[in-house]
Design an enzyme around this catalytic site. Sequence first.
Site, PDB file in Angstrom:
ATOM      1  CD  GLU A  86      -3.077  -0.603  -0.019  1.00  0.00           C
ATOM      2  OE1 GLU A  86      -3.183   0.572  -0.359  1.00  0.00           O
ATOM      3  OE2 GLU A  86      -3.973  -1.701  -0.132  1.00  0.00           O
ATOM      4  CD  GLU A 117       5.274 -21.661  11.424  1.00  0.00           C
ATOM      5  OE1 GLU A 117       5.125 -21.899  12.586  1.00  0.00           O
ATOM      6  OE2 GLU A 117       4.345 -20.921  10.612  1.00  0.00           O
TER       7      GLU A 117
END
EC number: 4.2.1.126
Length: 302
Positions: A86, A117
């Site tokens: 953004e 992960e």
Amino acid sequence: MTNISLDKLVTESRNENTKDIDRVETLEMLKMINDEDKKVAEAVEKELINIAKAVDKIGESFLNGGRLIYVGAGTSGRLGVLDASECPPTYGVSYDLVRGIIAGGESAMFKAREGAEDSKKLCIKDLKNVNFGENDILVGIAASGRTPYVIGGLEYANGIGATTISVTCNPESEMSKIANISIAPVVGPEAITGSTRMKAGTAQKMVLNMLSTGAMVKTGKVYGNLMVDLKATNEKLVERAKRIVMQATGSKREQVEKILKETNFDVKLSIFMIESSLDKIKAKEILDKNKGYIVEAIKEIS
């Protein structure tokens, strides 16, 4: 894999307030979730001092040619990518200035790759792929504060002398001890036990908003509370650009449209031209001299 027991993590604890959530009417169920969500902003508020320290470091890094890099796995990784994506349309920065890296790569944005992960080395590889350097800032995001992928990244960043920040939702986590700056809003047990995409994810999103927004404010991307480096890339943003210049200068639409056309919809330059009554070339020269800070540019000509 770290050896911290999950049953010791606040985010994995069972929430006594919602233990009957599967036996109540829909409205009552939603009230339970909403009551838990109300705790998030208060938890973030308690971390404002640490968030401020992080914002100052990020802003300083930007001014010295550094970048902000988020790393995380699962929901935490997605939130980093979301915040980073953004920044270019909102503040007119390059897509390289704020980057989000998720364990497992781009496909993990849409389909969970939970095993990714567990590798410290994978994060180091990912950071090297984006040429992470000592002038950059690394923000490691993990609700648990124990994710190996993120820990590997923080350790690597520390090793090359970069500033490290952890965003977790468990106090005294391993990540908090590794990072230079620890941000740990403790939101308590989730409405659905262990579902950290809920309160923990909301808290992380709020913190990341503050980090990126605060750094952009500190580096002159905002005038008043207006996003003056907005890129007008569609009809909605073209209209927003016009409104921003009108709001900043008090000018009428006709004048604003004329100036914006002259500057190729450079909102910041248009504002300063109107405020200073200078031509485009001179206005740009003074703005550039003041590193894009409109307030400082106005002071120079006052």
